[in-house]
Design a protein around this motif. Structure first.
Motif, PDB file in Angstrom:
ATOM      1  N   ALA A 141      -5.768  -5.135  -3.655  1.00 53.81           N
ATOM      2  CA  ALA A 141      -6.020  -4.654  -1.930  1.00 53.81           C
ATOM      3  C   ALA A 141      -6.897  -5.415  -1.009  1.00 53.81           C
ATOM      4  CB  ALA A 141      -6.282  -3.613  -1.389  1.00 53.81           C
ATOM      5  N   ILE A 142      -8.478  -5.527  -2.096  1.00 57.73           N
ATOM      6  CA  ILE A 142      -9.400  -6.003  -2.145  1.00 57.73           C
ATOM      7  C   ILE A 142      -8.862  -7.892  -1.268  1.00 57.73           C
ATOM      8  CG2 ILE A 142     -11.666  -7.040  -2.282  1.00 57.73           C
ATOM      9  CD1 ILE A 142     -11.834  -3.757  -3.974  1.00 57.73           C
ATOM     10  N   TRP A 143      -8.669  -8.399  -2.655  1.00 59.04           N
ATOM     11  CA  TRP A 143      -8.052  -9.700  -2.170  1.00 59.04           C
ATOM     12  C   TRP A 143      -7.125  -9.493  -1.348  1.00 59.04           C
ATOM     13  CZ3 TRP A 143      -9.658 -14.032  -5.599  1.00 59.04           C
ATOM     14  CH2 TRP A 143      -9.109 -14.734  -5.932  1.00 59.04           C
ATOM     15  N   LEU A 144      -6.009  -9.397  -1.362  1.00 59.80           N
ATOM     16  CA  LEU A 144      -5.714  -9.136   0.150  1.00 59.80           C
ATOM     17  C   LEU A 144      -5.758  -9.056   0.974  1.00 59.80           C
ATOM     18  CD1 LEU A 144      -2.216  -9.618   0.332  1.00 59.80           C
ATOM     19  CD2 LEU A 144      -2.074  -7.067   0.326  1.00 59.80           C
ATOM     20  N   ALA A 145      -7.077  -8.508   1.381  1.00 59.97           N
ATOM     21  CA  ALA A 145      -7.441  -8.014   2.482  1.00 59.97           C
ATOM     22  C   ALA A 145      -7.633  -9.109   3.192  1.00 59.97           C
ATOM     23  CB  ALA A 145      -8.068  -6.839   2.488  1.00 59.97           C
ATOM     24  N   ASN A 146      -8.842  -9.912   2.124  1.00 57.59           N
ATOM     25  CA  ASN A 146      -9.448 -10.983   2.780  1.00 57.59           C
ATOM     26  C   ASN A 146      -8.627 -12.232   2.616  1.00 57.59           C
ATOM     27  OD1 ASN A 146     -11.774 -12.818   2.323  1.00 57.59           O
ATOM     28  ND2 ASN A 146     -11.766 -13.816   0.262  1.00 57.59           N
ATOM     29  N   GLN A 147      -7.149 -12.578   2.133  1.00 53.69           N
ATOM     30  CA  GLN A 147      -6.346 -13.636   1.827  1.00 53.69           C
ATOM     31  C   GLN A 147      -5.961 -13.343   3.418  1.00 53.69           C
ATOM     32  OE1 GLN A 147      -5.057 -16.289   0.236  1.00 53.69           O
ATOM     33  NE2 GLN A 147      -6.886 -15.809  -0.858  1.00 53.69           N
ATOM     34  N   LEU A 148      -5.838 -12.338   3.758  1.00 53.11           N
ATOM     35  CA  LEU A 148      -5.330 -11.771   4.791  1.00 53.11           C
ATOM     36  C   LEU A 148      -6.160 -11.724   6.240  1.00 53.11           C
ATOM     37  CD1 LEU A 148      -1.902  -9.773   3.786  1.00 53.11           C
ATOM     38  CD2 LEU A 148      -1.789 -12.521   4.359  1.00 53.11           C
ATOM     39  N   HIS A 149      -6.881 -11.911   6.048  1.00 54.40           N
ATOM     40  CA  HIS A 149      -7.515 -11.540   7.579  1.00 54.40           C
ATOM     41  C   HIS A 149      -7.615 -10.409   7.712  1.00 54.40           C
ATOM     42  CE1 HIS A 149      -9.130 -15.797   6.112  1.00 54.40           C
ATOM     43  NE2 HIS A 149      -8.529 -16.420   6.187  1.00 54.40           N
ATOM     44  N   THR A 150      -7.517  -9.737   7.345  1.00 57.09           N
ATOM     45  CA  THR A 150      -7.277  -7.873   7.548  1.00 57.09           C
ATOM     46  C   THR A 150      -7.890  -6.870   7.159  1.00 57.09           C
ATOM     47  OG1 THR A 150      -6.183  -6.816   8.131  1.00 57.09           O
ATOM     48  CG2 THR A 150      -5.216  -7.058   5.518  1.00 57.09           C
TER      49      THR A 150
ATOM     50  N   GLY B 235      -3.440 -13.350  -5.770  1.00 55.98           N
ATOM     51  CA  GLY B 235      -4.805 -13.514  -6.835  1.00 55.98           C
ATOM     52  C   GLY B 235      -5.194 -12.183  -7.708  1.00 55.98           C
ATOM     53  N   GLY B 236      -5.978 -10.892  -6.252  1.00 53.76           N
ATOM     54  CA  GLY B 236      -6.384 -10.130  -6.863  1.00 53.76           C
ATOM     55  C   GLY B 236      -5.747  -9.359  -7.906  1.00 53.76           C
TER      56      GLY B 236
ATOM     57  N   ILE C 124      -8.140  -1.358   4.395  1.00 56.68           N
ATOM     58  CA  ILE C 124      -7.730  -0.402   4.804  1.00 56.68           C
ATOM     59  C   ILE C 124      -6.276  -0.138   5.036  1.00 56.68           C
ATOM     60  CG2 ILE C 124      -7.119   1.961   6.436  1.00 56.68           C
ATOM     61  CD1 ILE C 124      -9.739   2.241   4.773  1.00 56.68           C
ATOM     62  N   ALA C 125      -6.329  -1.348   5.925  1.00 58.92           N
ATOM     63  CA  ALA C 125      -4.642  -2.096   6.367  1.00 58.92           C
ATOM     64  C   ALA C 125      -4.290  -2.628   4.948  1.00 58.92           C
ATOM     65  CB  ALA C 125      -4.973  -3.080   7.277  1.00 58.92           C
ATOM     66  N   ALA C 126      -4.684  -3.610   4.044  1.00 58.31           N
ATOM     67  CA  ALA C 126      -4.427  -3.565   2.841  1.00 58.31           C
ATOM     68  C   ALA C 126      -4.332  -2.470   1.419  1.00 58.31           C
ATOM     69  CB  ALA C 126      -4.880  -4.983   2.727  1.00 58.31           C
ATOM     70  N   LEU C 127      -4.782  -1.621   1.616  1.00 58.43           N
ATOM     71  CA  LEU C 127      -4.907  -0.557   1.007  1.00 58.43           C
ATOM     72  C   LEU C 127      -3.632   0.740   1.065  1.00 58.43           C
ATOM     73  CD1 LEU C 127      -7.902   1.439  -0.124  1.00 58.43           C
ATOM     74  CD2 LEU C 127      -7.432   0.308  -1.169  1.00 58.43           C
ATOM     75  N   THR C 128      -3.113   0.467   2.794  1.00 54.08           N
ATOM     76  CA  THR C 128      -2.133   1.545   3.427  1.00 54.08           C
ATOM     77  C   THR C 128      -0.948   0.550   3.052  1.00 54.08           C
ATOM     78  OG1 THR C 128      -3.454   1.758   5.679  1.00 54.08           O
ATOM     79  CG2 THR C 128      -0.755   2.114   5.417  1.00 54.08           C
ATOM     80  N   SER C 129      -1.074  -0.601   2.199  1.00 55.38           N
ATOM     81  CA  SER C 129       0.428  -1.563   2.440  1.00 55.38           C
ATOM     82  C   SER C 129       0.756  -1.320   1.137  1.00 55.38           C
ATOM     83  CB  SER C 129       0.149  -2.897   2.902  1.00 55.38           C
ATOM     84  OG  SER C 129      -0.579  -3.694   2.239  1.00 55.38           O
ATOM     85  N   ASN C 130      -0.454  -1.071   0.119  1.00 49.54           N
ATOM     86  CA  ASN C 130       0.007  -0.960  -1.312  1.00 49.54           C
ATOM     87  C   ASN C 130       0.380   0.512  -1.587  1.00 49.54           C
ATOM     88  OD1 ASN C 130      -0.619  -3.497  -2.259  1.00 49.54           O
ATOM     89  ND2 ASN C 130      -3.123  -2.828  -2.799  1.00 49.54           N
TER      90      ASN C 130
ATOM     91  N   ILE D 160       4.411  -7.385   3.512  1.00 51.07           N
ATOM     92  CA  ILE D 160       3.370  -7.587   2.743  1.00 51.07           C
ATOM     93  C   ILE D 160       4.172  -9.045   2.113  1.00 51.07           C
ATOM     94  CG2 ILE D 160       3.981  -6.227   1.180  1.00 51.07           C
ATOM     95  CD1 ILE D 160       1.354  -5.527  -0.144  1.00 51.07           C
ATOM     96  N   PRO D 161       2.349 -10.038   1.786  1.00 54.65           N
ATOM     97  CA  PRO D 161       3.535 -11.283   0.571  1.00 54.65           C
ATOM     98  C   PRO D 161       3.273 -11.491  -1.061  1.00 54.65           C
ATOM     99  CG  PRO D 161       1.176 -11.442   1.665  1.00 54.65           C
ATOM    100  CD  PRO D 161       1.996 -10.395   2.088  1.00 54.65           C
ATOM    101  N   VAL D 162       3.257  -9.813  -0.636  1.00 48.66           N
ATOM    102  CA  VAL D 162       3.800  -9.388  -2.750  1.00 48.66           C
ATOM    103  C   VAL D 162       4.430  -8.481  -3.318  1.00 48.66           C
ATOM    104  CG1 VAL D 162       2.059  -8.065  -3.725  1.00 48.66           C
ATOM    105  CG2 VAL D 162       0.614  -9.334  -2.401  1.00 48.66           C
ATOM    106  N   PRO D 163       5.667  -8.800  -4.327  1.00 44.34           N
ATOM    107  CA  PRO D 163       7.196  -8.164  -4.227  1.00 44.34           C
ATOM    108  C   PRO D 163       6.505  -7.303  -4.923  1.00 44.34           C
ATOM    109  CG  PRO D 163       7.120 -10.948  -5.565  1.00 44.34           C
ATOM    110  CD  PRO D 163       5.095 -10.582  -4.785  1.00 44.34           C
ATOM    111  N   ILE D 164       7.935  -6.794  -5.315  1.00 43.96           N
ATOM    112  CA  ILE D 164       7.863  -5.743  -6.938  1.00 43.96           C
ATOM    113  C   ILE D 164       7.803  -6.161  -7.510  1.00 43.96           C
ATOM    114  CG2 ILE D 164       8.445  -3.271  -7.538  1.00 43.96           C
ATOM    115  CD1 ILE D 164       9.162  -2.556  -4.501  1.00 43.96           C
ATOM    116  N   ILE D 165       7.607  -5.844  -8.195  1.00 38.20           N
ATOM    117  CA  ILE D 165       7.480  -7.021 -10.185  1.00 38.20           C
ATOM    118  C   ILE D 165       8.189  -5.667 -11.184  1.00 38.20           C
ATOM    119  CG2 ILE D 165       6.780  -8.987  -9.241  1.00 38.20           C
ATOM    120  CD1 ILE D 165       4.409  -8.274 -10.768  1.00 38.20           C
ATOM    121  N   LEU D 166       8.598  -6.689 -12.835  1.00 39.84           N
ATOM    122  CA  LEU D 166       8.340  -5.716 -13.318  1.00 39.84           C
ATOM    123  C   LEU D 166       6.882  -6.422 -14.502  1.00 39.84           C
ATOM    124  CD1 LEU D 166      12.307  -4.660 -14.109  1.00 39.84           C
ATOM    125  CD2 LEU D 166      10.457  -3.439 -13.318  1.00 39.84           C
ATOM    126  N   GLN D 167       6.400  -6.744 -14.220  1.00 35.01           N
ATOM    127  CA  GLN D 167       5.780  -7.567 -15.486  1.00 35.01           C
ATOM    128  C   GLN D 167       4.751  -7.063 -15.299  1.00 35.01           C
ATOM    129  OE1 GLN D 167       4.811 -11.773 -13.776  1.00 35.01           O
ATOM    130  NE2 GLN D 167       4.576 -12.385 -16.129  1.00 35.01           N
TER     131      GLN D 167
END
Length: 190
Positions: free
Chosen positions: A141-150, A93-94, A153-159, A37-44
């Motif tokens: 996840a909503i934003w990510l699903a739109n960005q990755l065209h998936t 972005g989401g 459910i797939a975006a929520l699962t990756s989260n 997934i193009p989202v890293p684990i961060i502390l921010q």
């Protein structure tokens, strides 16, 4: 009359500036890429939760909005030294958009719980977890699903992996802020 509502005292400006700095410093810790997934684990995101819990809905929101305004201007304040509109409009972005509302939602929910005498750490944790973790992951996840065209459910699962880590962060945030709230400089509860 309007100016009076918008103006901040020197103490409030200082606390907001300190919170912006804390969020920026937490971004200096490099993110951990997961690869799938193009989202890293961060502390921010801990700083965003702390802003709402420690500064309240008004000042916490001002701090996060100011921080994100600096990011939009191009300052490399996000994790990994990222900044600018490209970052805001990218796959993360989401999550960043959700940050705009987290201090307001946490702060208002805490005020409501305190009004009804619910001051236990468990209640505080559930509020921080709901808005600082579940809300952010859902919007992200909503934003990510739109960005990755998936699918959503797939975006929520990756989260799911993020929810576990962010739950630990929420526990740490509640533990820290319950101690800091007793210091006069942070006893704003607004």
């Amino acid at each position: 009359m309007i100016r009076e509502k918008i103006s901040l005292s020197i103490h409030e400006m200082t606390v907001v500036a300190m919170m912006v700095a804390i969020i920026a410093v937490l971004g200096a810790v490099p993110g951990i890429p997961l690869g799938f997934i193009p989202v890293p684990i961060i502390l921010q995101n801990m700083g965003i939760m702390i802003a709402g819990e420690l500064l309240g809905p008004r000042l916490g929101t001002i701090a996060v909005w100011l921080f994100l305004f600096l990011v939009v201007l191009g300052l490399p304040l996000l994790s990994g030294g990222r900044g600018g509109m490209v970052t805001i409009l990218g796959p993360t972005g989401g999550y960043i958009f959700a940050w705009l509302f987290v201090p307001l939602l946490i702060g208002l929910s805490l005020k409501l719980s305190w009004y009804y005498g619910m001051t236990q750490g468990v209640t505080e944790f559930l509020i921080v977890w709901l808005w600082g973790v579940i809300f952010v992951e859902g919007v992200g996840a909503i934003w990510l699903a739109n960005q990755l065209h998936t699918t959503l459910i797939a975006a929520l699962t990756s989260n799911i992996l993020f929810v576990f880590g962010d739950t630990i962060k929420a526990l740490i945030v509640v533990s820290i802020t319950r101690r800091l709230r007793h210091i006069k400089a942070f006893s704003l509860r607004r």
